[in-house]
Design an enzyme around this catalytic site. Sequence first.
Site, PDB file in Angstrom:
ATOM      1  N   HIS A  34      12.069   1.195  -5.781  1.00  0.00           N
ATOM      2  CA  HIS A  34      11.163   0.611  -6.364  1.00  0.00           C
ATOM      3  C   HIS A  34      11.727  -0.222  -7.500  1.00  0.00           C
ATOM      4  O   HIS A  34      11.165   0.327  -9.038  1.00  0.00           O
ATOM      5  CB  HIS A  34       9.184   1.291  -6.544  1.00  0.00           C
ATOM      6  N   HIS A 265       8.354  -4.233  -3.671  1.00  0.00           N
ATOM      7  CA  HIS A 265       8.021  -2.802  -4.382  1.00  0.00           C
ATOM      8  C   HIS A 265       8.611  -2.184  -2.630  1.00  0.00           C
ATOM      9  O   HIS A 265       8.411  -2.722  -2.186  1.00  0.00           O
ATOM     10  CB  HIS A 265       6.148  -2.765  -3.916  1.00  0.00           C
ATOM     11  N   GLU A 414     -13.964  18.650  -8.606  1.00  0.00           N
ATOM     12  CA  GLU A 414     -12.912  19.451  -8.250  1.00  0.00           C
ATOM     13  C   GLU A 414     -11.568  19.035  -7.904  1.00  0.00           C
ATOM     14  O   GLU A 414     -10.655  20.015  -8.781  1.00  0.00           O
ATOM     15  CB  GLU A 414     -13.029  20.391  -6.551  1.00  0.00           C
ATOM     16  N   HIS A 476     -19.584  25.634   4.909  1.00  0.00           N
ATOM     17  CA  HIS A 476     -18.959  26.403   3.164  1.00  0.00           C
ATOM     18  C   HIS A 476     -18.434  27.849   3.760  1.00  0.00           C
ATOM     19  O   HIS A 476     -17.716  28.689   2.731  1.00  0.00           O
ATOM     20  CB  HIS A 476     -20.666  27.547   2.981  1.00  0.00           C
TER      21      HIS A 476
HETATM   22  C1  LIG Z   1      -2.111  10.070  -2.494  1.00  0.00           C
HETATM   23  C2  LIG Z   1      -0.514   8.706  -2.151  1.00  0.00           C
HETATM   24  N1  LIG Z   1      -1.301   7.611  -1.247  1.00  0.00           N
HETATM   25  C3  LIG Z   1       0.294   6.842  -1.007  1.00  0.00           C
HETATM   26  C4  LIG Z   1       1.340   6.704  -1.583  1.00  0.00           C
HETATM   27  C5  LIG Z   1       1.733   5.949  -0.997  1.00  0.00           C
HETATM   28  N2  LIG Z   1       2.230   4.644  -2.482  1.00  0.00           N
HETATM   29  C6  LIG Z   1       2.890   4.843  -3.061  1.00  0.00           C
HETATM   30  S1  LIG Z   1       3.159   3.613  -3.741  1.00  0.00           S
HETATM   31  C7  LIG Z   1       1.773   3.030  -3.373  1.00  0.00           C
HETATM   32  C8  LIG Z   1       0.922   1.574  -3.386  1.00  0.00           C
HETATM   33  C9  LIG Z   1       1.332   0.823  -4.124  1.00  0.00           C
HETATM   34  O1  LIG Z   1       0.291   0.046  -4.634  1.00  0.00           O
HETATM   35  P1  LIG Z   1       0.050   0.243  -6.407  1.00  0.00           P
HETATM   36  O2  LIG Z   1      -0.421   1.262  -6.876  1.00  0.00           O
HETATM   37  O3  LIG Z   1       0.015  -1.287  -6.371  1.00  0.00           O
HETATM   38  O4  LIG Z   1       1.573   0.172  -7.169  1.00  0.00           O
HETATM   39  P2  LIG Z   1       2.504  -1.302  -6.779  1.00  0.00           P
HETATM   40  O5  LIG Z   1       2.914  -1.760  -6.119  1.00  0.00           O
HETATM   41  O6  LIG Z   1       2.015  -2.039  -8.456  1.00  0.00           O
HETATM   42  O7  LIG Z   1       3.542  -0.391  -7.608  1.00  0.00           O
HETATM   43  C10 LIG Z   1       1.674   3.939  -2.062  1.00  0.00           C
HETATM   44  C11 LIG Z   1       0.225   3.964  -1.084  1.00  0.00           C
HETATM   45  C12 LIG Z   1       1.498   7.512  -2.655  1.00  0.00           C
HETATM   46  N3  LIG Z   1       2.656   7.276  -3.551  1.00  0.00           N
HETATM   47  N4  LIG Z   1       0.627   8.568  -2.791  1.00  0.00           N
END
Ligand SMILES: Cc1ncc(C[n+]2csc(CCOP(=O)(O)OP(=O)(O)O)c2C)c(N)n1
Length: 665
Positions: A34, A265, A414, A476
């Site tokens: 990325h 990205h 949690e 639970h």
């Molecule tokens: C808990 C979780 N869900 C999904 C992902 C897969 N994932 C990686 S980056 C991302 C989203 C990217 O968007 P953003 O947070 O705005 O990051 P940017 O594009 O600015 O790098 C996702 C859904 C992950 N890494 N962790």
Amino acid sequence: MKDKTSTSKVTHGELANTIRFLSIDAVEKAKSGHPGLPMGMADVATVLFKDFLKFNPSDPGWHDRDRVILSAGQGSMLLYSLLFLSGYKDISIKDIKNFRQLKGKCAGHPEYGYLKGIETTTGPLGQGIGNAVGMALAEKIISKSFGTKISNHFTYAIASDGDLMEGISHEAASFAGHLKLNKLIVFFDDNGISIDGPVSLSNSENTVSRFKSYNWNTISINGHNPKEIARAIKIAKQSKKPSLISCKTKIGFGSPNKEGKSSSHGAPLGEDEIKLTRKKLKWDHKPFMIPKKILEEWNAVGHRSLSEYKKWKKNFNKLSLNKKNEYRRRVDGKLPKDLKKILSQFKKKFIQNPSSIATRQSSELVINAIAPKLPELVGGSADLTGSNNTRSKKMKTINATNYGGNYIYYGIREHGMAAIMNGLALHKGVIPFGGTFLIFLDYCKPSLRLAALMKQRAIYILTHDSIGLGEDGPTHQPIEQLASLRATPNVKVLRPADTIETIESWQIALENRGGPSVIALTRQKLSPVRKKYTNKNLTELGAYELKNNSKNPQVSIYASGSEVEIASELMDMLSKKKVTSRIISVPCFELFKVQNKQYKKSIFGNSKVNVSIEAGTSMGWNEICPNNLIHVSVEEFGASAPYKKLYDFYGLTASKIYKKISKKL
Ligand SMILES: Cc1ncc(C[n+]2csc(CCOP(=O)(O)OP(=O)(O)O)c2C)c(N)n1
């Protein structure tokens, strides 16, 4: 971007572009990764490292260093570039070129333990924020014990939209605001883009207002303006609250066709686009090439805290020998020498004076005994203190006016608690334990998994560990939780059968410096099953013979936790019918699995019938008693009723199990 603030010949823009192109080139070479985030956050990171960060790449483990957490682990090349450029010896340009390759130090997401300078494993979004909160709290706790000359550092986190959308970050941020963790500074990379496209597809909240309502100090800036960035960090450092610096940035900054778009990205820019980006940012250098003067300037950044480092060493040397030793002991995670003795004496005392109590109460007794001797032990619960029995009488509450306690009210958070515990453990100097019901393990699991991955000592006190909790019913009653925990590598799952096994379980959990431990405890009272004192920790064997009424027993009964009591009744019943038997108590699968072959063979035995009894799904028990098996288990979600009725309903009684056995004999 022109930078008139820089006094050196190397401009801010050149320093930031070094990060951008290292990231672009590494992602391009790996054909994976990325580049967009490092390109967007390069300016913020450059200002932070160049003008603010207290660190020493020559001593990455310096305990009073500022912590930097890239919660947005998808942009890992940002962190790798910063570590390499500022002179961490553990990372070379070769490592950067080896980005995302097998056994490389620069894994797809930052992995704790692969490379010095990485404070925590990030990648699952939101976890890094939780860790940062834990680290900022640990700093406060240690500062209270050893003074601000020894512990006085900031925790910085870089978070993306995804981090702040994840529920865990809401929990952790709200907690941080409540505790006024003012040395926590989070940069929000507000680029408005996520994988599916613009964040507006799914989100229209006002993030800054949300943080304001959490009692945070918030500052909004242009994340590409070094002056604004520096001013914001200065203000944040003075704040009495945690700070969110919301940085408007452009993902993929400098790429003519991909800037501001989700196409930057998670995929290389591509050769043609890289050429255009080089042109636009006036970066006229070959891939991975960094002009000498820029590299020198970056290396100088790595020396910026040397005087503070020396001062800290001086201050440390001024401490009394006792204080120095105690500090080292806590930071190295070593237990006080007399702890074993305390636990052993406690065992002896209980055997002399046994009583039928729930193992959650047994655990409280252990905490009572050890907390005064173990100042680094910091407990807590997610709003179930009285049910989890996690607070000993003498514990003091940690709050915004006094961080000098050893008990945390995490609230009903949690997941936040679990990630904060990871942060406390990673920071070092604190041993965290936290409680909730075993069923809510599922609300902690992603963080618990990371504790296992990072080999962190986080101790989970998970009570109400079966249908034995009774009337609260199926929502639970944990059925599959033990199996799911046992399926997770590097987690010690301890399910003690009585007070003695609970004491032994606590000892194992405290001594387990290489991963998390779960101690699953009952709500209901249990009769003691261990009646003879031995200094040996039998729970450490994972499974051991508790009783035996013949050299060649016809029946072997394997049970864990509360079901060992049923095994005892069953043995008596079998005995009356002239059937010989033995009982194997199985407090920990993982510890049994690492015993030698001979020991395992002795536990497997040669009985005609083997029975496993556990009030949960039977998954996994075949490995503990492989042959001629009868599983007595609960394979559905339980029911709401007094627990004795439930045990009867699910066949978890001596007489019902006897009937099954008699058919096989
Ligand atoms: C808990 C979780 N869900 C999904 C992902 C897969 N994932 C990686 S980056 C991302 C989203 C990217 O968007 P953003 O947070 O705005 O990051 P940017 O594009 O600015 O790098 C996702 C859904 C992950 N890494 N962790």
